[in-house]
Write a protein that holds these residues in place. Sequence first.
Motif, mmCIF file in Angstrom:
data_model
loop_
_atom_site.group_PDB
_atom_site.id
_atom_site.type_symbol
_atom_site.label_atom_id
_atom_site.label_comp_id
_atom_site.label_asym_id
_atom_site.label_seq_id
_atom_site.Cartn_x
_atom_site.Cartn_y
_atom_site.Cartn_z
ATOM 1 N N ALA A 131 -4.328 -4.672 -6.860
ATOM 2 C CA ALA A 131 -2.984 -5.183 -6.567
ATOM 3 C C ALA A 131 -2.875 -5.622 -5.107
ATOM 4 O O ALA A 131 -2.315 -6.682 -4.810
ATOM 5 N N VAL A 132 -3.459 -4.811 -4.203
ATOM 6 C CA VAL A 132 -3.382 -5.155 -2.777
ATOM 7 C C VAL A 132 -4.151 -6.453 -2.506
ATOM 8 O O VAL A 132 -3.662 -7.354 -1.815
ATOM 9 N N LEU A 148 -6.152 4.356 -11.354
ATOM 10 C CA LEU A 148 -5.106 4.160 -10.340
ATOM 11 C C LEU A 148 -5.687 3.517 -9.081
ATOM 12 O O LEU A 148 -5.093 2.600 -8.520
ATOM 13 N N LEU A 196 2.421 1.723 -3.387
ATOM 14 C CA LEU A 196 1.428 2.162 -4.378
ATOM 15 C C LEU A 196 1.060 3.637 -4.184
ATOM 16 O O LEU A 196 0.949 4.384 -5.158
ATOM 17 N N VAL A 197 0.889 4.036 -2.928
ATOM 18 C CA VAL A 197 0.536 5.430 -2.654
ATOM 19 C C VAL A 197 1.644 6.348 -3.174
ATOM 20 O O VAL A 197 1.394 7.323 -3.890
ATOM 21 N N VAL A 220 0.858 -1.200 0.000
ATOM 22 C CA VAL A 220 0.000 0.000 0.000
ATOM 23 C C VAL A 220 0.889 1.244 0.000
ATOM 24 O O VAL A 220 0.678 2.184 -0.766
ATOM 25 N N THR A 228 -6.689 -0.203 -9.898
ATOM 26 C CA THR A 228 -5.534 -1.117 -10.038
ATOM 27 C C THR A 228 -4.804 -1.284 -8.707
ATOM 28 O O THR A 228 -4.350 -2.368 -8.372
ATOM 29 N N SER A 229 -4.745 -0.214 -7.910
ATOM 30 C CA SER A 229 -4.049 -0.320 -6.619
ATOM 31 C C SER A 229 -4.796 -1.252 -5.680
ATOM 32 O O SER A 229 -4.190 -2.139 -5.059
ATOM 33 N N ASN A 254 1.721 6.139 -7.092
ATOM 34 C CA ASN A 254 0.556 6.782 -7.720
ATOM 35 C C ASN A 254 0.605 8.300 -7.562
ATOM 36 O O ASN A 254 0.242 9.035 -8.467
#
Length: 457
Positions: free
Chosen positions: A164-165, A157, A19-20, A16, A160-161, A23
Motif C-alpha cells: 500500500a505504501v 499484514l 497502517l501501523v 504508514v 499488504t502494508s 494493523n
Amino acid sequence: MSLRVRLMVLSSVWLVFILVLFNTFLYWFVVNITTKSEKELMLGKARTILENRKVVEPQNWKSPKLLEEYLTSDEMIRIVGMDGKVKLQLLYDGNEVARKPPIVIDRPYFAIKRIDRIRFLYVDVPILTKNGQVGVLEIGRELHRWNDYMDVLTSALVVTSVGAVVLSAIGSFFYSRFMFQPIRQLYTTMQLIQQSGTFRKLDGEFTAKADELGKLGVTFNEMIERLEELAAKQKRFVADASHELRTPLTIIESYASILKRWGLDDSELREEAVESILSETNRLKGLVGSLMQLADSERAESLKPEGIDLVKLIRSAAKHMEVGFHRDVAVESPADSVPMTGDPQKLRQLLLILLDNAIKYSSKPVTIRIKPEPESVRFEVVDRGVGLGENEKRHVFDRFYRVDQARTRQTGGFGLGLSIAKSIVNRHGGTIDIRSRPGVGTIVSVTLPIDELPAPT
Ligand SMILES: Nc1ncnc2c1ncn2[C@@H]1O[C@H](COP(=O)(O)OP(=O)(O)OP(=O)(O)O)[C@@H](O)[C@H]1O
Ligand SMILES: [Mg+2]
C-alpha cells in the motif's frame, strides 16, 4: 525539498502511521477473538485441577504424580510458590514452554509469549486455601495451528502494508505531477512576464476549472488586466500631459520667433506677442499646478484630517467664488453647523473645483445644498447650465476629459478638475456622482463619512 516531494513524503508518512495503527488494532482484535475459547478451556482445566484437595496443599508439591493425570500433549503444568520459585513442574515434551519466567499473581491471568518463533498461551490461577494464597498454578500450552495462522496473518499484514505504501508513493508521484502542472504553468507565465516585460494571461483551460487553482487563475488574469489598464492609463496620462504642455509651448515658441524676427519694430505685433506669451505662460502655470494637485490628491499621506465644520467651510468657499467671479452662490443648510473629520484644505479645493465648474458651465445662480445624514453628510452643487449628455457623464472623471475641446480652451480648463475632486473624495472614504440633463443643468453630489477616514492605501 520541492513542494511535490514534500507532499509525497507527507502522504506516505501519514499512510504508514494509519497502517501501523490499523494493523495493530487488527492483530490485537484477531488474537483476542481466536484465543478466547482456548483461554476458557485452560482456565476451566486449571479450576478442575484446583478442585483436587491434594494440589492445594504445599506438602504434596514434591511429587510429580500429583499433576501427571492432568498433563496433555504440548503442555506444561507447574506450581509456583509465593517466593516466586517453581515448586513443581511437568512438561509433555520440549522445554521451550517452560522458558517463561514464573510469576506470582493474585487473580487469574493470561499471557501469550513468543519463544523461538513459537507462540504459547499461559494461564495463571492463584492457589487459595483457608489461610490465604499459597502459590500459583500455571498451565502453558503451545498454540500449534494458531501459530501458523498468526504467521500468515502477520506476513499478510506486512506485505499488504508495504504494498500500500509503495503503491501510494507511485500514485502520489503521478497525481502530484498532474496537480502541480497548473502551478508550473503559473510560474512559467510569471517568469515570461518578468523576462519579456509584457503582460501575459493564463489560458482559458487553466481558468475554466472550478477548483481553487481555477479561481487563482481567474484572479491572476484579473490582476494582469488591471495592471494592463493601469499601465495604459499611465501611458495615456503621460501622452495627454505632454500634449497639453506642447500646445502652449508651441504658441510661446512661435510668438518668440516672430518677435525675434520682426516684432521689435512693429509695436502692434509686439503687443500681441507679449500678450499671448503671457497668457500661455499662465495657462502652463495652471496646468502644472493642476498636475501637482492631482499628484498630491492621490498621495494617502498628504491627507491631514482634523475636526472641521462643513457648513462654515462651504460658506467660505462660496463667498470666495462669489467675490472672484461676481456670481451668486447660495448655500442651503438645515443646520448652522455640521461637524466632521476631514482635511480642510483638500475639502476646500474640492468645493472650489465643483463651484468652478458650476460657474463656468452655467450663467444662472449656483446653489449648494447640505444634507446631513446619520453617519455621513451629503452636499450637492447644483447649477442650471449647459448640462451633460449620458455618454459624456461617463467620462467626466477621466483625466484630461473635456466635453468640448474648443469651448474649454476658451474657458481655460484642462479636464483635470473632476479627477482631482474624485481623488480627494476617495481619500476621505466618500463617494461622488454626477446627475445632469443637457440644457437643464447639473447636480454633483458628494457623500462623506462624518467620522472615520479610510486607512491609507
Ligand atoms: N457643472 C457642469 N456642467 C456642465 N459640464 C460640466 C460640469 N462640470 C464638468 N463638466 C464637463 O466635464 C468636463 C470635465 O470637467 P473637469 O472639471 O474635470 O475639467 P475642466 O473643468 O474642463 O478643466 P479644469 O477643471 O481642469 O480646469 C468639463 O470639460 C465639462 O465639459
Ligand atoms: Mg473643472
